[in-house]
Scaffold this active site. Structure first.
Site, PDB file in Angstrom:
ATOM      1  N   ARG A  56       0.799  -1.228   0.000  1.00 27.66           N
ATOM      2  CA  ARG A  56       0.000   0.000   0.000  1.00 27.66           C
ATOM      3  C   ARG A  56       0.830   1.276   0.000  1.00 27.66           C
ATOM      4  NH1 ARG A  56      -2.471  -0.235   6.183  1.00 27.66           N
ATOM      5  NH2 ARG A  56      -0.471  -0.038   7.276  1.00 27.66           N
ATOM      6  N   HIS A 188       9.846 -21.716   8.395  1.00 25.55           N
ATOM      7  CA  HIS A 188      11.259 -21.538   8.060  1.00 25.55           C
ATOM      8  C   HIS A 188      12.167 -22.494   8.822  1.00 25.55           C
ATOM      9  CE1 HIS A 188      11.193 -18.906  11.678  1.00 25.55           C
ATOM     10  NE2 HIS A 188      12.445 -19.282  11.800  1.00 25.55           N
ATOM     11  N   LYS A 192      16.087 -25.033   7.665  1.00 23.14           N
ATOM     12  CA  LYS A 192      17.403 -25.035   8.296  1.00 23.14           C
ATOM     13  C   LYS A 192      18.137 -26.334   7.977  1.00 23.14           C
ATOM     14  CE  LYS A 192      16.030 -22.140  12.258  1.00 23.14           C
ATOM     15  NZ  LYS A 192      17.033 -21.073  12.126  1.00 23.14           N
ATOM     16  N   ASP A 245       2.892 -19.040  18.758  1.00 26.51           N
ATOM     17  CA  ASP A 245       4.067 -18.513  18.072  1.00 26.51           C
ATOM     18  C   ASP A 245       5.125 -19.582  17.815  1.00 26.51           C
ATOM     19  OD1 ASP A 245       5.575 -16.254  17.008  1.00 26.51           O
ATOM     20  OD2 ASP A 245       6.881 -16.494  18.746  1.00 26.51           O
ATOM     21  N   HIS A 250       6.845 -24.655  15.051  1.00 27.77           N
ATOM     22  CA  HIS A 250       8.247 -25.069  15.117  1.00 27.77           C
ATOM     23  C   HIS A 250       8.465 -26.291  16.017  1.00 27.77           C
ATOM     24  CE1 HIS A 250       8.841 -21.445  13.006  1.00 27.77           C
ATOM     25  NE2 HIS A 250       9.057 -20.640  14.010  1.00 27.77           N
TER      26      HIS A 250
END
Length: 502
Positions: A56, A188, A192, A245, A250
């Site tokens: 934006r 992500h 690794k 989170d 993870h």
């Protein structure tokens, strides 16, 4: 020496357009564009690569190029920068200024893609999660979800929902526009090198796999400790906590890789089939059992590495009566034939004394002490430690006779260090993951049923917490390993948390 994620001759030859929604944000600056630079430096990207920013802000292509040049100077892994490669990356950039809920912006994008002749399209959602549904819907309305001459794929960042119901709703929105084979849900951690090596270590070494089961393993500990606090992410963190989170994605990913059976082949469906089986075998944590087998903490003011840190409730954007956890410990059990009776102790927290991510496999003790010798190694000295960060490596501990006339057993270690063996400069996770997206390899991405199975397990815990409003997170000082009851939590099952000086 700079290590490369792919063989030098593995170069994409087809033209590709990478459209980054939210391209003015931190993820693009810190991770995506630096990863593209590294791939270009290794000559893996196609000659016809178009990077299209969509956000934006009232930028144009020149503004985007200037901003991303500064980002490369700050965040690129290989320094000094190669000017020719930098100019190649910057020269491929375009920008569309539009809010996400304006269909006209997507029509401009359609026209630009047609003008560029971009038949292979990768859409990347580097935006806040509340924008995912809007963007996906408008991609569908604008007719951008498929291309007759090439492929179209979409990358969705975490969090993919905030509970089972919202994850299902998002899945319906995504599948209303894209087929499952087009969707790449990114975590992500799976990019690794050391995380990928868990499977290689387990299944490429005949000495360890026969001992990787309930007959020989006493317990497993998975630790993800961070020295950083919540900082500027307090607004997001207040509605997320560690469970959303870190734990749902993870930590459960590390658990599935540690516990899964050998896949029939190393491809997307075979690997993800085995991970889903682990998630479906998790013993549900509900009601009083969830309260007993989880422990929540919230950090107060303290010192980390000698520096003062304010408490979580002192941060801007945090409710004065916040019950959000900044630390979570859980006792997880897998009800299948390989792991029945073996507890997995999982912990993750902010403002910890050390930054460390590791998987520690504790083997069972021997049936009898050896000849009454003095045993300084402990009853069960055999421990296998897979360290994922910061010093990547593998350590095996065992008992050995100490030199001298006295019959004494001491604990010794065999250490493997990635840096010493393979050199520094390991590829960043996003380098591997972006390349896999463009190659169409979804092995390191989460499938729909995998995400929903993880959310189903976590939602049971969340609902149990909500039904016990009197149970608040326990306080711990920043720079410590958690509340006083952390030790009691594991000791009642006969265990002890790993310390990082042994």
């Amino acid at each position: 020496m700079t290590s490369l994620p792919f063989p030098p001759n593995q170069k994409l030859e087809i033209p590709i357009a990478l459209v980054i929604f939210g391209s003015t944000g931190d993820l693009t600056r810190r991770k995506l564009v630096p990863a593209l630079y590294q791939l270009a430096l290794a000559d893996h990207l196609p000659d016809q690569l178009h990077i299209i920013g969509f956000a934006r802000r009232e930028w144009d292509a020149d503004t985007m190029r200037a901003e991303m040049h500064a980002a490369l100077e700050e965040h690129a892994r290989s320094q000094p920068l190669n000017d020719a490669v930098v100019q190649r990356i910057l020269g491929s950039m375009h920008f569309i200024s539009s809010v996400f809920d304006d269909l006209a912006g997507y029509q401009k994008l359609d026209a630009l893609l047609e003008e560029l002749g971009a038949d292979n399209r990768l859409f990347y959602l580097a935006t806040p999660p509340e924008a995912y549904g809007t963007i996906v819907g408008h991609i569908g309305e604008a007719g951008l979800a498929s291309c007759a001459q090439g492929w179209t794929r979409i990358v969705v960042e975490k969090p993919y929902g905030r509970d089972l119901e919202s994850a299902k709703a998002l899945d319906e929105q995504v599948h209303g526009v894209f087929d499952e084979e087009q969707v790449y849900r990114i975590d992500h951690y799976l990019g690794k090198e050391t995380v990928q090596n868990i499977l290689v270590f387990r299944f490429a070494n005949g000495i360890f796999e026969p001992l990787w089961n309930r007959r020989y393993i006493d317990s497993v500990q998975i630790t993800v400790a961070e020295t950083v606090g919540v900082g500027s992410r307090a607004g997001y963190y207040e509605s997320a906590g560690v469970i959303r989170d870190m734990f749902q994605n993870h930590l459960l990913q590390l658990l599935t890789l540690t516990a899964m059976e050998a896949p029939a082949a190393f491809n997307a469906n075979a690997v993800r089939d085995e991970k889903v089986k682990v998630l479906k075998a998790l013993r549900p944590l509900t009601g009083d059992q969830a309260m007993s087998d989880t422990l929540r903490g919230q950090y107060m003011a303290g010192k980390v590495a000698g520096e003062k840190r304010p408490g979580y409730k002192e941060l801007e954007g945090v409710d004065a009566d916040s019950r959000t956890e900044t630390l979570l410990a859980a006792r997880v059990q897998i009800d299948n034939w390989r792991w029945a009776g073996v507890p997995f102790y999982i912990r993750s927290g902010k403002s910890m004394p050390e930054r460390v991510t590791e998987i520690a496999v504790q083997y069972r003790q021997v049936p009898l002490s050896l000849f009454g010798w003095q045993n300084m190694a402990g009853e069960a000295p055999n421990r296998l430690i897979l360290t994922l960060q910061p010093d990547e490596g593998i350590t095996l501990t065992f008992g050995a006779k100490a030199p001298g006339p006295e019959n004494r057993i001491e604990q010794v270690k065999m250490d493997f260090s990635y840096a010493e063996t393979f050199g520094g400069g390991s590829p960043e996770a996003y380098e591997r993951l972006l390349m896999d997206c463009m190659n169409g390899d979804a092995t390191l991405f989460n499938r729909s049923d995998e995400v929903l199975a993880a959310w189903g397990y976590v939602t049971d815990i969340l609902e149990s917490w909500e039904s016990h409003p009197a149970a608040e997170p326990l306080e711990y000082a920043a720079g410590t390993w958690g509340p006083a009851k952390m030790d009691e939590f594991i000791e009642r099952y006969g265990g002890a948390w790993r310390t990082f000086d042994d």
